[in-house]
Design an enzyme around this catalytic site. Structure first.
Site, PDB file in Angstrom:
ATOM      1  N   LYS A   9       0.443  -1.091  -0.035  1.00  0.00           N
ATOM      2  CA  LYS A   9       0.317   0.109  -0.134  1.00  0.00           C
ATOM      3  C   LYS A   9       0.968   1.176   0.087  1.00  0.00           C
ATOM      4  CE  LYS A   9      -3.850  -2.107   2.279  1.00  0.00           C
ATOM      5  NZ  LYS A   9      -4.730  -2.110   3.563  1.00  0.00           N
ATOM      6  N   TYR A  49     -12.734  -2.196  -2.814  1.00  0.00           N
ATOM      7  CA  TYR A  49     -12.619  -2.160  -2.012  1.00  0.00           C
ATOM      8  C   TYR A  49     -14.389  -2.107  -1.381  1.00  0.00           C
ATOM      9  CZ  TYR A  49      -7.961  -1.328   0.248  1.00  0.00           C
ATOM     10  OH  TYR A  49      -6.828  -2.338   0.804  1.00  0.00           O
ATOM     11  N   PHE A  57     -14.820   3.342   7.768  1.00  0.00           N
ATOM     12  CA  PHE A  57     -13.671   4.258   7.576  1.00  0.00           C
ATOM     13  C   PHE A  57     -13.496   4.143   6.379  1.00  0.00           C
ATOM     14  CE2 PHE A  57     -13.920  -0.794   8.032  1.00  0.00           C
ATOM     15  CZ  PHE A  57     -13.644  -1.062   7.009  1.00  0.00           C
ATOM     16  N   ASN A 112      -2.059  -0.751   7.293  1.00  0.00           N
ATOM     17  CA  ASN A 112      -1.365  -1.889   7.545  1.00  0.00           C
ATOM     18  C   ASN A 112      -0.741  -1.973   6.729  1.00  0.00           C
ATOM     19  OD1 ASN A 112      -2.643  -1.891   6.243  1.00  0.00           O
ATOM     20  ND2 ASN A 112      -4.128  -3.648   7.462  1.00  0.00           N
ATOM     21  N   HIS A 115      -1.939  -5.544   1.005  1.00  0.00           N
ATOM     22  CA  HIS A 115      -3.329  -5.878   0.975  1.00  0.00           C
ATOM     23  C   HIS A 115      -3.118  -7.513   0.559  1.00  0.00           C
ATOM     24  CE1 HIS A 115      -7.629  -6.851  -0.648  1.00  0.00           C
ATOM     25  NE2 HIS A 115      -6.280  -7.259  -1.548  1.00  0.00           N
ATOM     26  N   GLU A 126      -9.999  -9.793  -8.241  1.00  0.00           N
ATOM     27  CA  GLU A 126      -8.487  -8.091  -7.898  1.00  0.00           C
ATOM     28  C   GLU A 126      -7.572  -8.545  -8.919  1.00  0.00           C
ATOM     29  OE1 GLU A 126      -7.431  -8.729  -3.565  1.00  0.00           O
ATOM     30  OE2 GLU A 126      -9.692  -7.859  -2.696  1.00  0.00           O
TER      31      GLU A 126
HETATM   32  P1  IDP Z   1      -8.097  -7.387   5.818  1.00  0.00           P
HETATM   33  O1  IDP Z   1      -7.542  -5.997   4.782  1.00  0.00           O
HETATM   34  O2  IDP Z   1      -7.000  -7.132   6.430  1.00  0.00           O
HETATM   35  O3  IDP Z   1      -8.391  -7.660   4.791  1.00  0.00           O
HETATM   36  P2  IDP Z   1     -10.233  -5.808   5.743  1.00  0.00           P
HETATM   37  O4  IDP Z   1     -11.588  -6.182   6.680  1.00  0.00           O
HETATM   38  O5  IDP Z   1     -10.967  -6.028   4.101  1.00  0.00           O
HETATM   39  O6  IDP Z   1      -9.146  -6.374   5.887  1.00  0.00           O
HETATM   40  O7  IDP Z   1     -10.175  -4.305   5.768  1.00  0.00           O
HETATM   41  C1  IDP Z   1      -9.730  -3.539   4.622  1.00  0.00           C
HETATM   42  C2  IDP Z   1      -8.566  -2.290   4.862  1.00  0.00           C
HETATM   43  O8  IDP Z   1      -9.679  -1.471   5.813  1.00  0.00           O
HETATM   44  C3  IDP Z   1      -7.943  -2.436   5.638  1.00  0.00           C
HETATM   45  O9  IDP Z   1      -6.600  -3.498   5.379  1.00  0.00           O
HETATM   46  C4  IDP Z   1      -7.525  -1.623   6.694  1.00  0.00           C
HETATM   47  O10 IDP Z   1      -6.963  -1.191   5.954  1.00  0.00           O
HETATM   48  C5  IDP Z   1      -8.980  -1.041   6.334  1.00  0.00           C
HETATM   49  N1  IDP Z   1      -9.485  -1.247   7.649  1.00  0.00           N
HETATM   50  C6  IDP Z   1     -10.466  -2.087   8.104  1.00  0.00           C
HETATM   51  N2  IDP Z   1     -10.985  -1.727   8.736  1.00  0.00           N
HETATM   52  C7  IDP Z   1     -10.895  -0.061   9.941  1.00  0.00           C
HETATM   53  C8  IDP Z   1     -10.558  -0.054  10.996  1.00  0.00           C
HETATM   54  O11 IDP Z   1     -11.734   0.032  11.691  1.00  0.00           O
HETATM   55  N3  IDP Z   1     -10.220   1.724  10.693  1.00  0.00           N
HETATM   56  C9  IDP Z   1      -9.341   2.184   9.465  1.00  0.00           C
HETATM   57  N4  IDP Z   1      -9.362   0.972   8.571  1.00  0.00           N
HETATM   58  C10 IDP Z   1      -9.975   0.090   8.584  1.00  0.00           C
HETATM   59 MG    MG Z   2     -10.062  -8.038   2.825  1.00  0.00          MG
END
Ligand code: IDP
Ligand code: MG
Length: 149
Positions: A9, A49, A57, A112, A115, A126
């Site tokens: 990312k 997304y 978020f 984080n 992805h 994707e």
């Molecule tokens: P993943 O990336 O582990 O699959 P997802 O639930 O699909 O997680 O969420 C996509 C991305 O959205 C996450 O990687 C994270 O960067 C962001 N995200 C998810 N939940 C939150 C939140 O509660 N606050 C802020 N960002 C979030």
């Molecule tokens: Mg995800």
């Protein structure tokens, strides 16, 4: 063999972590079949997304993911979808297992670093969002017999 979509990312690119992250997948024994840098458009971000549309978020996530280039890749290997998810660690770096990518490099859930597709269906979707067929290369790795029994 499975294929999965993985992306460093914008935070990972800005912080100079691309090499370290790619190195982990290479050293695991996964094969790169596609690799490129791109700037994600708001339209592509909303598709990628889409499942998170309406969540609190979502807007911040789209803003972040379109804010700077990403490095997108397609990896191939046995059970690589769950393998890569395991190597990445939990979504929230604070909850990610020690030694995982997100635990090693991240602090906040919205930064984080990486992805990875979460299921075979997501992987197909994707990969086709980010790569044209002709951008994915079929080739043999001479090391395969030293990685798989
Ligand atoms: P993943 O990336 O582990 O699959 P997802 O639930 O699909 O997680 O969420 C996509 C991305 O959205 C996450 O990687 C994270 O960067 C962001 N995200 C998810 N939940 C939150 C939140 O509660 N606050 C802020 N960002 C979030
Ligand atoms: Mg995800």
């Amino acid at each position: 063999m499975e294929r999965t979509f993985v992306m460093v990312k914008p935070d990972g690119v800005q912080r100079g972590l691309v090499g370290d992250i790619i190195k982990r997948f290479e050293q695991k024994g996964l094969k790169f079949v596609g690799l490129k840098m791109l700037q994600i458009t708001p339209e592509l971000a909303s598709k990628h997304y889409g499942e998170h549309q309406g969540k609190p978020f979502f807007e911040g996530l789209v803003k972040f993911i379109t804010s700077s280039p990403v490095v997108a890749m397609v990896l191939e290997g046995k059970d690589c979808i769950s393998l890569v998810r395991g190597m990445m660690g939990a979504t929230d770096p604070k909850k990610a297992a020690p030694g995982t990518i997100r635990e090693s490099y991240g602090i906040d859930i919205g930064r984080n670093v990486v992805h990875g597709s979460d299921s075979p269906e997501s992987a197909v979707r994707e990969i086709s969002l980010f790569f044209k067929d002709e951008e994915l290369i079929d080739y043999e790795l001479s090391l395969d017999s030293w990685i798989y029994e």
